[in-house]
Scaffold this motif. Structure first.
Motif: not given
Ligand code: 13P
Ligand code: SF4
Length: 335
Positions: A114-143
């Motif tokens: 359920s964790l892996s299914e909760a977020v997509t690559g497009a979601d992360v790209r949007k998060l990065k655009a909304d918070h420029p410069g912040l490092p993205v630390i990602t739990y291994i339970n992802t695609s």
């Protein structure tokens, strides 16, 4: 009964599996493990088994056993042509990314998360655009695609350590996708969720539903009881327990302490294994089953070894190369 089957029953008994099998069932289990282990050898395959699998898989056929971090690390040097991953899909994908020349398989098409299914690559790209410069630390339970968009991967075994290192260089970070783990980590590090640590709304369907009120009831009923919970649990539950960690940390805690009883707040496979590994210790049941992990059985492993093609795990090279970078960053910072 053929000699090989008798010997397999004795082997499984010496591993303690007879204590977790119904009367008469050990012979059926031994028949399956015998055939799987023969096929495994013939095909030069290695079987990885996460601790949430059932003991017949872990003890009967598992070559590499552990938490998500240990399995990812161990399978990097596995001397085999084939990796059969008795765990969930993101774990097998990680193994494939780290071992591109090997064939990797998961013995169930339902082994999601359920964790892996909760977020997509497009979601992360949007998060990065909304918070420029912040490092993205990602739990291994992802695609793999989400890992490819990330700066560093973490597991429950090293998330706190890696986040601490990240905060030496950054005031704020993005942590995805487990909201509860993010809040628990923020608390441990004295950070404010939503400000110092930007979170996502993913949850684990197994760990989000435990009732913190019950922990207090059990503690009153069993004086000396030590409660351990996985870091994916909500923070009101974590506040009620004695120890929070990943499955590897929890197993080591049980091994190295001598409580009158342990309450293991996590997936049920963990407690089954703990009972076999530490028969002298007392465990109080409080667990939930992960339907994804439990979609794998000895029967599905045998079927896969006979006809593996439909369940091969593949990752497009462009994604794998970028995902590998963020996984390697984890190995570097966790060391
Ligand atoms: P661990 O890394 O602690 O084994 O956790 C994996 C997992 O899926 C927990 O739900
Ligand atoms: Fe995913 Fe939760 Fe199952 Fe772990 S227990 S695999 S986090 S759904």
């Amino acid at each position: 009964m053929e000699t090989a089957l008798k010997e397999e029953i004795s082997r499984l008994t010496s591993l303690g599996l007879h204590r977790r099998c119904a009367e008469g069932d050990l012979e059926r289990v031994a028949g399956l493990t015998l055939e799987i282990n023969r096929l495994k050898k013939k095909k030069n395959a290695v079987i990885c088994a996460h601790v949430y699998q059932t003991p017949d898989i872990i003890l009967g056929i598992g070559d590499l056993v552990g938490d998500s971090y240990k399995l990812a690390d161990d399978c990097r040097n596995a001397p085999a042509d084939i990796i059969v991953f008795c765990g969930v899909h993101f774990m097998a994908e990680t193994a494939k990314i780290l071992n591109p020349s090997k064939k990797v398989y998961v013995p169930s098409i339902n082994a999601g998360c359920s964790l892996s299914e909760a977020v997509t690559g497009a979601d992360v790209r949007k998060l990065k655009a909304d918070h420029p410069g912040l490092p993205v630390i990602t739990y291994i339970n992802t695609s793999a695609e989400v890992k490819a968009e990330s700066d560093c991967i973490v597991t429950s075994a090293n998330a706190e350590k890696i986040l601490r290192k990240m905060y030496e260089k950054h005031d704020r970070v993005i942590f995805i996708p487990d909201r509860f783990m993010g809040v628990n980590l923020a608390k441990a590090l004295g950070k404010t969720p939503g400000e110092d640590i930007i979170l996502w709304n993913g949850t684990c369907i197994v760990h989000e539903h435990f009732d913190p009120g019950l922990i207090k009831v059990y503690k009153q009923k069993y004086p000396g009881l030590v409660a351990l919970a996985h870091a994916e649990c909500p923070s009101d539950l974590i506040a009620a327990v004695d120890f929070m960690g990943g499955t590897g940390d929890m197993m080591r805690y049980v091994e190295n302490t001598n409580a009158s009883a342990y309450l293991l707040v996590t997936e049920c496979g963990f407690g089954e294994l703990a009972r076999i590994r530490f028969p002298e210790k007392n465990f109080i049941a409080m667990c939930r089953l992960c339907p994804y992990m439990k979609s794998i059985t000895l029967g599905s492993v045998l079927a896969l070894l006979k006809d593996p093609a439909p369940q091969e795990v593949t990752v497009p090279e462009a994604i794998a190369v970028r995902a590998k970078r963020s996984i390697e960053k984890m190995f570097e910072l966790a060391a």
